[in-house]
Design a protein around this motif. Structure first.
Motif, mmCIF file in Angstrom:
data_model
loop_
_atom_site.group_PDB
_atom_site.id
_atom_site.type_symbol
_atom_site.label_atom_id
_atom_site.label_comp_id
_atom_site.label_asym_id
_atom_site.label_seq_id
_atom_site.Cartn_x
_atom_site.Cartn_y
_atom_site.Cartn_z
ATOM 1 N N GLU A 4 35.384 -31.478 39.091
ATOM 2 C CA GLU A 4 36.164 -31.615 37.853
ATOM 3 C C GLU A 4 36.054 -33.023 37.301
ATOM 4 O OE1 GLU A 4 40.217 -30.512 38.176
ATOM 5 O OE2 GLU A 4 39.774 -28.404 38.449
ATOM 6 N N GLU A 5 36.124 -34.024 38.170
ATOM 7 C CA GLU A 5 36.028 -35.417 37.727
ATOM 8 C C GLU A 5 34.625 -35.718 37.206
ATOM 9 O OE1 GLU A 5 39.298 -37.540 40.634
ATOM 10 O OE2 GLU A 5 37.255 -37.252 41.380
ATOM 11 N N LYS A 6 33.625 -35.150 37.874
ATOM 12 C CA LYS A 6 32.243 -35.358 37.427
ATOM 13 C C LYS A 6 32.010 -34.797 36.036
ATOM 14 C CE LYS A 6 29.576 -35.376 41.703
ATOM 15 N NZ LYS A 6 28.583 -34.628 42.475
ATOM 16 N N TYR A 7 32.653 -33.679 35.728
ATOM 17 C CA TYR A 7 32.435 -33.007 34.446
ATOM 18 C C TYR A 7 32.707 -33.944 33.271
ATOM 19 C CZ TYR A 7 32.657 -29.510 30.763
ATOM 20 O OH TYR A 7 32.440 -28.804 29.606
ATOM 21 N N GLY A 8 33.872 -34.590 33.255
ATOM 22 C CA GLY A 8 34.213 -35.494 32.163
ATOM 23 C C GLY A 8 33.288 -36.693 32.099
ATOM 24 N N MET A 9 32.931 -37.235 33.265
ATOM 25 C CA MET A 9 32.029 -38.390 33.279
ATOM 26 C C MET A 9 30.643 -38.011 32.770
ATOM 27 S SD MET A 9 33.303 -40.541 36.620
ATOM 28 C CE MET A 9 32.026 -41.731 36.503
ATOM 29 N N GLN A 68 27.798 -46.782 37.540
ATOM 30 C CA GLN A 68 28.188 -47.468 38.767
ATOM 31 C C GLN A 68 29.544 -47.024 39.304
ATOM 32 O OE1 GLN A 68 27.954 -51.565 37.616
ATOM 33 N NE2 GLN A 68 25.728 -51.627 37.733
ATOM 34 N N ALA A 69 30.333 -46.330 38.487
ATOM 35 C CA ALA A 69 31.689 -45.946 38.888
ATOM 36 C C ALA A 69 31.666 -44.862 39.950
ATOM 37 C CB ALA A 69 32.478 -45.478 37.678
ATOM 38 N N GLU A 70 32.624 -44.963 40.851
ATOM 39 C CA GLU A 70 32.756 -43.952 41.890
ATOM 40 C C GLU A 70 33.846 -42.943 41.553
ATOM 41 O OE1 GLU A 70 33.116 -45.823 45.688
ATOM 42 O OE2 GLU A 70 31.317 -47.031 45.379
ATOM 43 N N ALA A 71 34.665 -43.263 40.551
ATOM 44 C CA ALA A 71 35.740 -42.355 40.154
ATOM 45 C C ALA A 71 36.056 -42.575 38.678
ATOM 46 C CB ALA A 71 36.988 -42.609 40.992
ATOM 47 N N PRO A 72 36.542 -41.537 37.998
ATOM 48 C CA PRO A 72 36.877 -41.674 36.579
ATOM 49 C C PRO A 72 37.935 -42.743 36.308
ATOM 50 C CG PRO A 72 36.901 -39.368 37.216
ATOM 51 C CD PRO A 72 36.738 -40.160 38.465
ATOM 52 N N GLY A 73 38.800 -43.008 37.284
ATOM 53 C CA GLY A 73 39.831 -44.030 37.099
ATOM 54 C C GLY A 73 39.247 -45.395 36.778
ATOM 55 N N GLU A 74 38.103 -45.723 37.399
ATOM 56 C CA GLU A 74 37.442 -46.999 37.119
ATOM 57 C C GLU A 74 36.992 -47.058 35.661
ATOM 58 O OE1 GLU A 74 34.295 -47.941 39.947
ATOM 59 O OE2 GLU A 74 35.329 -46.719 41.446
ATOM 60 N N VAL A 75 36.449 -45.943 35.176
ATOM 61 C CA VAL A 75 35.961 -45.894 33.797
ATOM 62 C C VAL A 75 37.142 -45.945 32.831
ATOM 63 C CG1 VAL A 75 34.577 -44.601 32.141
ATOM 64 C CG2 VAL A 75 33.930 -44.606 34.554
ATOM 65 N N HIS A 76 38.218 -45.208 33.151
ATOM 66 C CA HIS A 76 39.421 -45.266 32.313
ATOM 67 C C HIS A 76 39.925 -46.700 32.216
ATOM 68 C CE1 HIS A 76 40.503 -41.195 31.168
ATOM 69 N NE2 HIS A 76 40.244 -40.759 32.387
ATOM 70 N N GLY A 77 39.969 -47.400 33.351
ATOM 71 C CA GLY A 77 40.427 -48.788 33.357
ATOM 72 C C GLY A 77 39.562 -49.679 32.491
ATOM 73 N N ASP A 121 36.706 -45.108 18.857
ATOM 74 C CA ASP A 121 35.774 -44.498 19.807
ATOM 75 C C ASP A 121 36.342 -44.495 21.223
ATOM 76 O OD1 ASP A 121 33.932 -43.947 17.845
ATOM 77 O OD2 ASP A 121 32.522 -45.529 18.425
ATOM 78 N N TYR A 122 36.950 -45.600 21.633
ATOM 79 C CA TYR A 122 37.490 -45.683 22.992
ATOM 80 C C TYR A 122 38.563 -44.622 23.224
ATOM 81 C CZ TYR A 122 35.033 -50.110 23.882
ATOM 82 O OH TYR A 122 34.069 -51.068 24.071
ATOM 83 N N ALA A 123 39.378 -44.360 22.222
ATOM 84 C CA ALA A 123 40.397 -43.305 22.367
ATOM 85 C C ALA A 123 39.714 -41.955 22.577
ATOM 86 C CB ALA A 123 41.299 -43.268 21.135
ATOM 87 N N GLY A 124 38.672 -41.691 21.833
ATOM 88 C CA GLY A 124 37.922 -40.446 22.000
ATOM 89 C C GLY A 124 37.200 -40.390 23.336
ATOM 90 N N PHE A 125 36.681 -41.531 23.795
ATOM 91 C CA PHE A 125 35.999 -41.565 25.080
ATOM 92 C C PHE A 125 36.964 -41.213 26.209
ATOM 93 C CE2 PHE A 125 32.894 -45.039 23.432
ATOM 94 C CZ PHE A 125 32.223 -44.095 22.685
ATOM 95 N N GLU A 126 38.196 -41.686 26.101
ATOM 96 C CA GLU A 126 39.183 -41.367 27.139
ATOM 97 C C GLU A 126 39.480 -39.875 27.171
ATOM 98 O OE1 GLU A 126 41.589 -43.999 29.148
ATOM 99 O OE2 GLU A 126 42.268 -44.877 27.256
ATOM 100 N N ARG A 127 39.605 -39.266 26.002
ATOM 101 C CA ARG A 127 39.834 -37.813 25.960
ATOM 102 C C ARG A 127 38.645 -37.064 26.563
ATOM 103 N NH1 ARG A 127 42.099 -39.063 20.891
ATOM 104 N NH2 ARG A 127 40.236 -38.433 19.779
#
Length: 181
Positions: A4-9, A68-77, A121-127
């Motif tokens: 599920e996490e991979k899907y969004g990334m 390079q991220a191992e989890a979506p949380g890193e990308v969200h941050g 764009d960043y708001a859309g990227f988070e969604r």
């Protein structure tokens, strides 16, 4: 990282690749125009060329973080941090640089315009990053699936179907009825 996490990334990475390709295509077209007649096209295409380069750089940085991220949380941050940087510059920064070079001042203005676009764009990227794969257990909790409409595309379900409606009357009905009585 779960599926599920991979899907969004993966969706975000695909979207960034598409945006980078579009901006690079614009850069190539504008460079070709500059090669043909620099003096004419610099005046007409210089702004677009600058903005495309700026956006490719920012999108490329985010794409690298995703790789390079191992989890979506890193990308969200990262996205939140960059969005806050842009907002801080837009709200607290100077609208104009006090340079004696007019082109430098103009480039600063273009940079600020790109930052405005990046905030959206960043708001859309988070969604997009938060998307769950269709059919996953948490998928029903999403009220709608992501649609790239906010990126200047039209969703298929918003396109008109069939013939357009007839034109509206030139005179309002009230005026027509008052003249016939």
């Amino acid at each position: 990282m779960t599926e599920e996490e991979k899907y969004g990334m993966e969706r975000l990475a695909e979207y960034l690749d598409m945006r980078i390709r579009n901006e690079e295509k614009s850069i190539k077209e504008n460079r070709d125009k500059l090669d043909r007649d620099y003096l004419y096209h610099f005046a007409w295409n210089g702004e677009e060329l600058f903005k495309s380069h700026f956006m490719v750089k920012r999108y490329g940085e985010l794409r690298q973080v995703i790789r390079q991220a191992e989890a979506p949380g890193e990308v969200h941050g990262y996205i939140r941090h960059k969005r806050e940087e842009c907002l801080k510059e837009l709200v607290s920064g100077s609208i104009r640089r006090r340079s004696t070079d007019d082109i430098f001042n103009l480039a600063h203005t273009y940079r600020l315009e790109c930052m405005q676009r990046l905030v959206k764009d960043y708001a859309g990227f988070e969604r997009l990053l938060s998307m769950k794969a269709p059919g996953s257990p948490s998928s029903p909790l999403q009220t709608t699936y992501f649609c790239a409409a906010f990126w200047r595309f039209t969703c298929a379900h918003f396109l008109p179907a069939g013939k357009p409606p007839p034109p509206r009357p030139r005179k309002p009905l009230a005026m027509i009825s008052s003249t016939t009585c």
